[in-house]
Design a protein around this motif. Structure first.
Motif, PDB file in Angstrom:
ATOM      1  N   UNK A   1      13.058 -30.136 -29.652  1.00  0.00           N
ATOM      2  CA  UNK A   1      13.098 -29.003 -28.741  1.00  0.00           C
ATOM      3  C   UNK A   1      12.339 -29.358 -27.468  1.00  0.00           C
ATOM      4  N   UNK A   2      12.858 -28.908 -26.372  1.00  0.00           N
ATOM      5  CA  UNK A   2      12.285 -29.194 -25.066  1.00  0.00           C
ATOM      6  C   UNK A   2      11.915 -27.870 -24.396  1.00  0.00           C
ATOM      7  N   UNK A   3      10.668 -27.741 -24.005  1.00  0.00           N
ATOM      8  CA  UNK A   3      10.165 -26.523 -23.366  1.00  0.00           C
ATOM      9  C   UNK A   3       9.830 -26.856 -21.924  1.00  0.00           C
ATOM     10  N   UNK A   4      10.402 -26.106 -21.026  1.00  0.00           N
ATOM     11  CA  UNK A   4      10.285 -26.455 -19.616  1.00  0.00           C
ATOM     12  C   UNK A   4      10.331 -25.188 -18.771  1.00  0.00           C
ATOM     13  N   UNK A   5      10.331 -25.369 -17.448  1.00  0.00           N
ATOM     14  CA  UNK A   5      10.255 -24.211 -16.566  1.00  0.00           C
ATOM     15  C   UNK A   5      11.424 -23.259 -16.771  1.00  0.00           C
ATOM     16  N   UNK A   6      12.530 -23.766 -17.296  1.00  0.00           N
ATOM     17  CA  UNK A   6      13.694 -22.912 -17.519  1.00  0.00           C
ATOM     18  C   UNK A   6      13.739 -22.257 -18.884  1.00  0.00           C
ATOM     19  N   UNK A   7      12.765 -22.527 -19.734  1.00  0.00           N
ATOM     20  CA  UNK A   7      12.762 -21.955 -21.080  1.00  0.00           C
ATOM     21  C   UNK A   7      12.637 -23.032 -22.143  1.00  0.00           C
ATOM     22  N   UNK A   8      13.168 -22.742 -23.311  1.00  0.00           N
ATOM     23  CA  UNK A   8      13.133 -23.683 -24.434  1.00  0.00           C
ATOM     24  C   UNK A   8      14.560 -24.094 -24.744  1.00  0.00           C
ATOM     25  N   UNK A   9      14.772 -25.374 -24.998  1.00  0.00           N
ATOM     26  CA  UNK A   9      16.142 -25.805 -25.251  1.00  0.00           C
ATOM     27  C   UNK A   9      16.197 -26.933 -26.256  1.00  0.00           C
TER      28      UNK A   9
END
Lengths: 341, 341, 341, 341
Positions: free
Chosen positions: B267-275
């Protein structure tokens, strides 16, 4: 305990963002409280908040609020350095006290606050709100029911969404104001155990240009408990994805986790993968917990029981923070006894 | 059952993508099988695959492969319209048979295939691979253990990642080749129950310009079972986010779900949310299931038991598909007996 | 690199559980390898495994396997204390080498192994399998693409499902054989950074009755890197819920996580809540990773590139483990230079 | 719209569980509303709720509340069969109206309610609370932003936690009172599209002994929209694991999902696997949504905009429900025009 009937008549000291939110809760969200007064030294601040929230009195001097006979309890949300003196003054006036964390910045002050409340026989509750968050409370319940056996490895972390002013952060801030939440959580997740020693490392990784001024915006702490459990607390002041507070307790019979960065359960599946929104603000994560801790406070003021977290809890978390500050300075493990003796 | 020793000597009929993958599994992934021959009418295709996978024989005519005395079992992965005749021929030659879905396109053909295998006493297994996917198998186990009580509401869906040629899709394809998987899954998730009737709707939503030619690229089917359970099957030929196969069974005591669009747990958490990444290819989702069904087939050829899914399972799923086709045409509910009588 | 054609002809040294699994992969799962020989000093062990897997030669003395001209590459899966000597001998014989972790137990041995492979010009790859797990690899790819910015906080943990013999565990085992995986993962997740120092604590919490013999079954390590990043590695030998390996990297632009305790995606919802199965065995979690690392090794033997993880990676992870052992002994932070100088 | 200043002065009609909860929200949770009156025909009920919530007036006859000049808006939470007449009466009295679902039980009544509000020029909002749930609202936002392209397949389901009295449930209840939520959700998730026809099946699976009386406790509906989208709505009155409300919209460019059965994010990992708590009560799932819809209503009463969901929304959902009832009776697809003409 006061034996008055009706909603608890609360005076709010401090109208910054958390003070204002507590004021709204007292005035609107919690039937068992009335917001009767607001104090704030900033010109016009108390009047404005009192007006908006329907409180009858506005003061610039907290001493006047404390002396107000209509106020039977205070919620102290001023800057941290004033907390202890306000606790002592409120106790002397016989008011029930809810004080935001940290209750004190030195062990001597912590002892002073505890003693004042004890001498006056007034309730004293400290604002470690995570204990009132649904998921964290459910985790603690699993622990209490034996669901993980004896705690062996614990983790608690706080990552703020960023936007802080590095020039305004003091070297101890990350321990005294941020990780103190995690220290309380870790103690609460390991009931009955005492902390032996800590090892802390910290750095200015978000704003390396402020490292020379002693800024710590990132820190990791290892804590050993007297039941053998080993805990890690971790903080960072700038998470790109939002506000991240999580806990994990691993024990001889299992593990519990609490905290979630997702803002809600909506998920979006698209050509780039699967995604969901994250929580951007502290208040979005802990809205209900902030309200619940004050509802509990009100119930305790009306005699439901002894408020928790207690002044002793605040002192214990503070001691960990102070040991961390020393550990960062010395690069060595620091026994808790070294800062509390 | 053959009582030969050693790996099962398998001949592969058809070397398209699924045939080729089955060939690799037979040659490399499954110790209990040897790939000895490949047949494909396309010039050079059988030679090429046989060469790459170390099979000794290559045929352009499947009849020659079936007649090959070194071949004790066949895996039929040719286009669907040839399946039944190949099953019948292989049975006549005494070969154990694994046939890809659909085993037949008419009830008469299904009956013919079943009868041929029965008459010859050869194992006959059908390629409903989802039964061998770990999560689906775990769901069925929960059902068998009573974990959901009596099934009441079921769902199975298939969404392909798109890229199909709308001109090549026939009106019945979505039911006969795609949803037939879901029909088998729904029957398997509701053990012992028989289908009463179906209601199906379908449309060309991905390629509306082909609607006039009878293209159905989207369909929803409601199925009633004789134990009262109501099931929904759903398919679409173009999912932007990848390959999506899921199942859900709700019963008197709970629910199980299976299937997941996530390609892995990263899972990748970034400025756009979690994906997180999604599965893009059929083969990525069912790699292990495709291998496991052939390993099971080999074990059954060697006497472990009667192969499942059976020819009767294939016939039952086919009947649902045929009823769906009629339901789309008439706009009405169609009793299963109307297509099987 | 050898420029031979055809599958890589591999000799397996050691037929314990991981050796046997590697043997199966070499013989059956990986088309690009042949298992030609097995060596194991236990009477009959090599013969049995060789027979089952179709290897032509069985040896009790690894030296004979290494000398076998039919063997062009070795997979060393013997007990850790023999690893270095076997690497050196295989290198001297010009064989390509895959060695299980740890490659060496002392820095001198690590240097010896690296030098031998370099002198002989043979490929040397170390069995840090997590780099080949799908989710971990996807996380690293996000890091490489800048998806989390500069790493600031890292976590890697290993919790075994228990059942170990406390009398057989040496004080350094948790660092040298278990956490060495996490040390490699943390280095790999923070590309280009070097470790400055470590602080490690450990205890016998699973088997406190063995604490007096120096058993460590639980450990937590704090690692500082020269790019400022702070990492935590954590291990425990007895997780009630199964096998738990996870990683997390937080950086200036986001976070990635990898690892999942769930055995599959099936979920069961019932009167007690929602639940899902957890992974019980190491091999269930890393089956594909174990296969993939050997497939990569074979490709590199055939000239695809330089094998990774390298001997230098093994040395770097070992240095962290050795510093941890010293830190536990002294209770103090230990600079990596103190164990590598 | 009324142009009064201050909180909206609301009269509550009906003090069952949802009425009482709305009363608490009006009195305590929503600063922009005051609860001034309560009406309930049950002896003492209105007095009790009014007393507890601080409302000044209590009536047994709703007509008296509607006539009360201090009441500027009404929240109608009486049994469904009284809704229309109360809407009409309140409109005639010039009151702003929030009415629980279903607004009407016949198309004629729906038209009558809409016409009355229009004639009086008063705001009319219907209690489809799911539109105000955070996750559902986020899903709709993704749809509005084009994140899934054109909707093609939709799903909405409601599963109640059970405990209902089968003798009290009428044949149409599952459509008129339960699935009407899902019908509104499906329309709202497919903006601008109209329903063409429905096919509904239902049964008494929870209480088969009541099947003879026409009880439907389980139902599945297929809905076709004029933009080609196909939707499924599904309900069951007894979910062993709690309260389950979910939605899913699949379109040409992706999918969104909303709804989650988990009560919170706590997870417990133990020898039996991984588990988490599920939501047991309607109110636990929609607490914030119930509050938000009334806050929105208050804002619209004060002129923020036209209230939604509208009376037309209620009529459209009702039409679907009525078509479902006919479809169950006939076993055939029913065009929406057949029930609205």
């Amino acid at each position: 305990m006061t034996d008055s009937a009706g909603p608890v008549r609360v005076g709010l000291i401090g109208s910054g963002w958390i003070g204002r939110f507590h004021g709204e809760s007292l005035a609107r969200r919690i039937p068992e409280t009335d917001l009767v007064a607001v104090a704030d030294p900033a010109p016009g601040a108390a009047e404005r908040v009192a007006g908006e929230l329907g409180a009858r009195y506005a003061y610039t001097d907290a001493a006047d609020l404390i002396a107000d006979p209509d106020v039977e309890a205070v919620v102290i949300a001023s800057p941290a350095r004033f907390h202890t003196d306000l606790v002592v003054a409120a106790a002397a006036a016989g008011k029930a006290i809810f004080v935001e964390k940290p209750m004190a910045l030195t062990i001597a002050d912590a002892d002073r606050a505890i003693a004042a409340a004890a001498a006056a026989g007034v309730p004293l509750q400290v604002g470690f709100n995570r204990r009132f968050a649904t998921g964290f409370a459910a985790a603690r319940q699993v622990i209490d029911e034996g669901g993980i056996g004896t705690p062996q490895l614990l983790r608690s972390l706080t990552r703020d969404p960023g936007g802080f002013d590095p020039a305004a952060v003091k070297p101890g801030t990350i321990f005294l104001e941020t990780l103190i939440h995690d220290f309380d959580t870790l103690r609460w997740f390991n009931p009955g155990a005492d902390v032996l020693d800590v090892y802390a490392v910290g750095d200015a990784l978000v704003h390396p240009e402020f490292a020379g001024r002693g800024l710590l915006d990132t820190a990791v702490v290892t804590i050993r408990f007297d039941n053998g459990a080993i805990a890690v607390a971790e903080a960072n002041f700038s998470a790109a994805y939002g506000y991240d507070v999580r806990g994990e307790v691993f024990g001889s019979a299992g593990m519990v986790t609490a905290g979630d960065v997702h803002a809600n359960e909506m998920r979006h599946y698209h050509a780039g993968g699967a995604s969901g929104p994250t929580t951007r603000l502290n208040i979005d994560l802990f809205r209900d917990a902030y309200t619940q801790e004050l509802a509990d406070f009100a119930a305790n003021v009306r005699g439901a029981g002894r408020p928790v977290p207690t002044g002793e809890d605040a002192r214990a978390a503070l001691a960990i923070a102070l040991a961390c500050i020393r550990s960062v300075d010395t690069g060595a493990r620091v026994a808790l006894s070294a800062v509390t003796a």
